[in-house]
Motif scaffolding. Structure first.
Motif, PDB file in Angstrom:
ATOM      1  N   ALA A 103     -11.775   8.311  -3.871  1.00 43.12           N
ATOM      2  CA  ALA A 103     -11.543   8.452  -2.434  1.00 43.12           C
ATOM      3  C   ALA A 103     -10.514   7.428  -1.968  1.00 43.12           C
ATOM      4  O   ALA A 103      -9.647   7.721  -1.128  1.00 43.12           O
ATOM      5  N   TYR A 104     -10.593   6.213  -2.513  1.00 39.57           N
ATOM      6  CA  TYR A 104      -9.614   5.167  -2.189  1.00 39.57           C
ATOM      7  C   TYR A 104      -8.215   5.570  -2.649  1.00 39.57           C
ATOM      8  O   TYR A 104      -7.232   5.389  -1.916  1.00 39.57           O
TER       9      TYR A 104
ATOM     10  N   TRP B  50      -6.879   8.227  -0.355  1.00 41.20           N
ATOM     11  CA  TRP B  50      -6.503   7.611   0.923  1.00 41.20           C
ATOM     12  C   TRP B  50      -5.155   6.926   0.825  1.00 41.20           C
ATOM     13  O   TRP B  50      -4.311   7.064   1.724  1.00 41.20           O
TER      14      TRP B  50
ATOM     15  N   ASN C  42       0.822  -1.216   0.000  1.00 41.25           N
ATOM     16  CA  ASN C  42       0.000   0.000   0.000  1.00 41.25           C
ATOM     17  C   ASN C  42       0.850   1.258   0.000  1.00 41.25           C
ATOM     18  O   ASN C  42       0.492   2.266  -0.621  1.00 41.25           O
TER      19      ASN C  42
ATOM     20  N   ARG D 139      -1.877   8.189   3.113  1.00 38.72           N
ATOM     21  CA  ARG D 139      -1.376   7.328   4.171  1.00 38.72           C
ATOM     22  C   ARG D 139       0.020   6.794   3.883  1.00 38.72           C
ATOM     23  O   ARG D 139       0.695   6.313   4.786  1.00 38.72           O
TER      24      ARG D 139
END
Length: 224
Positions: free
Chosen positions: A206-207, A210, A142, A214
């Motif tokens: 939105a993902y 994010w 991620n 992060r």
């Protein structure tokens, strides 16, 4: 971390110790350094190649969609999907790149300073051995996705989104005043109502945001 070790390749009281790296040890580390730098260069080129694929694909699909008013706006949704595929591929390559980068930084932080007479931790080679014995990227999947997003793909996705809005606007007859919630009908795709399409795009972006927010590029050696 940097310190005042007393083993091979370390420095004691501002002077080199009598026991230093043997010729074989130094040559082995130098060849390893060259190999890892070569790997970094190769993966750096692969990263640029993936980004180029994304840009070319986006430009081609946008030209097709905007070239004719009858072409479906769903082309831009396909462009979003393709860019996500390229993003995942680039993130995987980036993680592999960072494995070689981390090894290079270990040797630059400890081996070469020790050879040049600086004070280093005598046990630094254990860190390198651990990396060689069990290769692992210093960042998660991620984090890699978020880092590549922040550097390249958010700009590409922004262009796709604006082009999608432009395509939807071009489908509105001149002089026709469109109001919500009727505006959602512009995004209809077959039997799928436009509000579902808008919701899906909103959640997807939105993902992405994010992921970008992060992501932290933190290295075990304390780099920023």
């Amino acid at each position: 971390m940097p310190g005042a070790g007393g083993g091979e390749g370390a420095v004691r009281e501002g002077k080199l110790t009598e026991v230093s790296y043997s010729t074989n040890q130094a040559n082995a580390l130098i060849h390893l350094y060259r190999a890892e730098v070569g790997k970094m260069t190769a993966y750096r080129q692969r990263l640029d190649m993936t980004t180029n694929w994304s840009v070319v694909t986006t430009a081609g699909l946008a030209s097709f969609a905007l070239g004719d008013v009858n072409n479906s706006h769903a082309t831009f949704l396909f462009a979003m999907f393709m860019n996500y595929f390229f993003l995942r591929l680039e993130a995987r390559r980036f993680r592999t790149y960072e494995i070689a980068h981390h090894r290079v930084r270990i040797m630059e932080r400890f081996f070469y300073p020790a050879m040049l007479g600086d004070q280093v931790d005598a046990n630094w080679h254990q860190l390198l051995l651990a990396e060689l014995g069990k290769p692992r990227s210093p960042m998660t999947r991620n984090d890699a996705l978020g880092w590549r997003l922040g550097r390249n793909y958010l700009w590409i996705y922004t262009a796709v989104l604006l082009a999608w809005f432009a395509k939807l606007d071009l489908s509105v007859p001149k002089g026709f005043l469109l109001e919500f919630p009727d505006a959602f009908a512009l995004a209809d795709i077959g039997s799928f109502p436009g509000w579902i399409v808008f919701t899906g795009v909103f959640l997807f972006y939105a993902y992405l945001i994010w992921l970008a927010l992060r992501a932290a590029r933190t290295y075990p050696l304390g780099e920023d």
